[in-house]
Design an enzyme around this catalytic site. Structure first.
Site, PDB file in Angstrom:
ATOM      1  CG  ASP A  57      -2.784  21.242 -55.313  1.00  0.00           C
ATOM      2  OD1 ASP A  57      -2.523  21.760 -53.940  1.00  0.00           O
ATOM      3  OD2 ASP A  57      -4.205  20.453 -54.973  1.00  0.00           O
ATOM      4  CG  HIS A  79     -10.407  20.167 -50.623  1.00  0.00           C
ATOM      5  ND1 HIS A  79     -10.546  20.070 -52.168  1.00  0.00           N
ATOM      6  CD2 HIS A  79      -9.161  19.192 -50.108  1.00  0.00           C
ATOM      7  CE1 HIS A  79      -9.111  19.807 -52.403  1.00  0.00           C
ATOM      8  NE2 HIS A  79      -8.349  19.054 -51.457  1.00  0.00           N
ATOM      9  CG  ASP A 129     -27.263 -10.599 -37.395  1.00  0.00           C
ATOM     10  OD1 ASP A 129     -27.265 -10.506 -36.256  1.00  0.00           O
ATOM     11  OD2 ASP A 129     -26.335 -11.392 -38.259  1.00  0.00           O
ATOM     12  CB  THR A 175     -28.363 -19.012 -26.464  1.00  0.00           C
ATOM     13  OG1 THR A 175     -28.008 -20.618 -25.947  1.00  0.00           O
ATOM     14  CG2 THR A 175     -26.398 -18.525 -25.635  1.00  0.00           C
ATOM     15  CG  ASP A 221     -29.946 -14.160 -26.162  1.00  0.00           C
ATOM     16  OD1 ASP A 221     -28.627 -13.820 -26.838  1.00  0.00           O
ATOM     17  OD2 ASP A 221     -30.311 -14.848 -27.285  1.00  0.00           O
ATOM     18  N   GLY A 269     -31.857 -13.943 -29.292  1.00  0.00           N
ATOM     19  CA  GLY A 269     -31.799 -14.948 -29.860  1.00  0.00           C
ATOM     20  C   GLY A 269     -33.406 -15.392 -28.801  1.00  0.00           C
TER      21      GLY A 269
END
Length: 589
Positions: free
Chosen positions: A111, A225, A422, A521, A576, A578
């Site tokens: 540069d 870089h 999660d 579910t 599932d 849950g």
């Protein structure tokens, strides 16, 4: 970390495609594709022009800072490669004006050479304007010591963006070339920057690098870089340990190799803090870094006059960040601009996509208000409804909590396939919070209504999200059902009381969710358990377990899996997460 995957038409056209997109976003810009120069379409040629540039891959630097109140033009090279002098010369010609041009570049050899050559060529061809082009090289890196840096000097990092902003605002106010140059030169000498990376980045179109950081490593002092830092640290320290180390690099005057800035560390140093995302750091983490840095500066009695945070100077998609401090002048410093002047130039508006909003004021620490007393905060009167054997009730709850904590990795694995990853952590957080309530004697088995209400509050506060809301609604409704089934009279809970209360709670839950079995579910095993409860606890648990297992064969009609490709779920045969959590709880109970 899969940093080597990119979405491009071609690595060869990426820079031009990107700059074309920038100009589509910001219609005050024009673009010269052959020279890769982005410049302001409507220049006020009575004011000083500012040119910057360098290799691409640092977006929004450099072209993202072209616009009113900041830069006049940016000259862009290929990824991590300096533009050549012909490109730079084209940029100088595009912004030629009566007031003069200031060129600002980071301290990298390519540069400096190419921008410097273009400036000298212009001066040679325009003898009458040779004093109308000035040149500043900004080096703010403090990772490389003075001995190692030698005559090359400090590398240019994110701190250069603050020089762009200050010089650009001053030029917009009509200051002369000498005035803009003097202030920009002073500021560039008062910046220190240090970077941290979790991994090296990858340049599109190149081979995947063979060198990587280990999963437990970070690298301190990385360049923009892919240059290696000056040391690696393992294991990854918490921010409370990392940030003090980084600030020592910038503020220490005891280190002869890195005492670049004249900090006095006497409680009167005043700084501007820039927290910069190197490209792959989440906003969530960046906010935590800002907080930790501000806290540590406070401990050192360094006054923070401004905090600026966001993505300014990246290393493509590098997961990391850099900290920059501008040490502001003291009132008695000779030949220095006023601190108020520097701050006002930082606060001045800039109409550019790259410059982020800032408050224009020093940070304040919010004063927490004392919570107002409310009827809901008061402890409810004892219901007098107890478990037949309170100690057994508590032991069962503990087993359920321990089972959920142990099952977290498997539930998390399921949820990375079937959802957002999660669920296991959410259930673990809820279980650990219930354990704390038991330890605090807030759940005792002697007042079931109060116990179930406490569990509902844990689900609301410790779990959060969809699962937390569903659990909290169900347990809140269960507490109501227990009280209603007992007729408001002190009693010992019976299977019949539990059956009525559970049915009432499920009915209430159905008013807030459309999920009905089979829906893949947590409602599937919960409904199976409630419907079979009157036939005995063991039979109800068995039905719930079978319902949870069956979710792997059910197309999702609600919940997290409704957004996942059904073919993937069927192929993976994943239940599932849950529902598996409900199964885990009931079997442990």
């Amino acid at each position: 970390m899969a940093l080597h995957k990119h979405l491009v038409n071609s690595a060869d056209t990426l820079v031009v495609d990107s700059l074309s997109g920038l100009c589509a976003v910001n219609n005050q810009l024009s673009f010269d594709p052959p020279s890769k120069v982005v410049y302001k379409t409507k220049l006020d040629r009575s004011k000083v022009a500012l040119i910057c540039g360098g290799g691409s891959g640092h977006e929004p630097s450099h072209a993202g800072f072209v616009g009113e109140g900041m830069l006049s033009a940016a000259v862009c090279g290929s990824v991590f490669a300096s533009p050549n002098s012909s490109q730079v010369r084209r940029g100088i010609d595009l912004v030629e004006n009566d007031a003069g041009t200031l060129i600002l570049v980071k301290n990298y050899t390519g540069d400096v050479l190419n921008f410097g050559l273009a400036a000298e060529q212009y001066a040679a061809e325009h003898a009458g304007k040779s004093d109308k082009v000035k040149f500043i090289v900004v080096g703010d890196d403090v990772a490389v010591g003075k001995t190692q840096g030698g005559m090359v000097g400090r590398r240019g990092l994110a701190g250069v963006v603050l020089v762009y902003k200050i010089a650009g605002a001053l030029a917009a106010q009509g200051a002369s070339l000498d005035e803009v140059y003097k202030v920009a030169q002073w500021v560039s000498g008062r910046i220190g920057t240090i970077g941290v990376g979790l991994e090296h980045c990858h340049v599109p179109g190149t081979a995947v690098p063979s060198s990587h950081l280990e999963g437990s490593e970070i690298e301190i002092g990385m360049g923009i870089h892919n240059e290696a830092g000056n040391k690696r640290v393992s294991p990854i320290p918490p921010l409370s340990e990392l940030i003090p180390t980084l600030l020592d690099y910038i503020t220490s005057t005891a280190d002869a190799e890195r005492g670049f800035l004249p900090f006095k560390n006497d409680g009167k140093d005043q700084v501007v803090l820039l927290v910069n995302n190197l490209g792959g750091m989440s906003e969530l983490e960046l906010g935590g870094i800002v907080h930790a840095t501000r806290e540590e500066l406070g401990k050192r009695q360094i006054v923070v006059s401004r905090i600026i945070a966001g993505t300014f100077m990246t290393s493509l998609n590098m997961p990391g960040f850099s900290l920059s401090l501008v040490l502001l002048p003291r009132a008695d410093e000779a030949d220095a601009p006023k601190a108020e002047t520097i701050l006002s130039l930082l606060d001045a508006p800039a109409q550019t996509p790259g410059w982020k909003w800032s408050s224009g004021a020093p940070p304040v620490t919010p004063t927490p208000l004392a919570p107002a007393a409310s009827d809901s905060a008061k402890k409810a009167a004892a219901s007098g409804i107890a478990a037949p054997q309170p100690a057994d009730f508590i032991a069962a709850l503990k087993r359920a909590c321990e089972a959920l904590v142990a099952a977290e990795p498997e539930i998390t694995r399921m949820d990375t396939i079937a959802g957002d990853g999660d669920c296991g952590l959410t259930l673990k957080a809820g279980a650990q919070a219930v354990e704390k309530e038991i330890e605090a004697k807030n759940i005792t088995g002697t007042d079931l209504v109060a116990d179930v209400v406490a569990i509902a509050k844990v689900a609301e506060t410790a779990m959060g999200g969809t699962s937390g809301a569903l659990y909290s609604i169900f347990f809140s409704a269960l507490a109501q059902g227990i009280s209603a089934s007992a007729g408001g009279k002190p009693t010992t809970a019976t299977p019949e009381l539990w059956s009525d209360a559970l049915s009432a709670a499920l009915t209430k839950l159905y008013t807030y969710t459309r999920a009905r079995p089979p829906s893949r579910t947590l409602v599937d095993p919960l409904a199976a358990f409630v419907s079979e409860y009157s036939q005995g606890f063991a039979k109800a648990v068995k039905a719930a377990g079978e319902a949870a297992e069956h979710t792997q064969d059910v197309d999702a009609k609600a919940g997290r899996s409704a957004y996942v490709d059904a073919g993937v779920l069927r192929g993976e045969k994943v239940p599932d997460p849950g529902a598996w959590g409900v199964k885990t709880i009931l079997e442990a109970l």
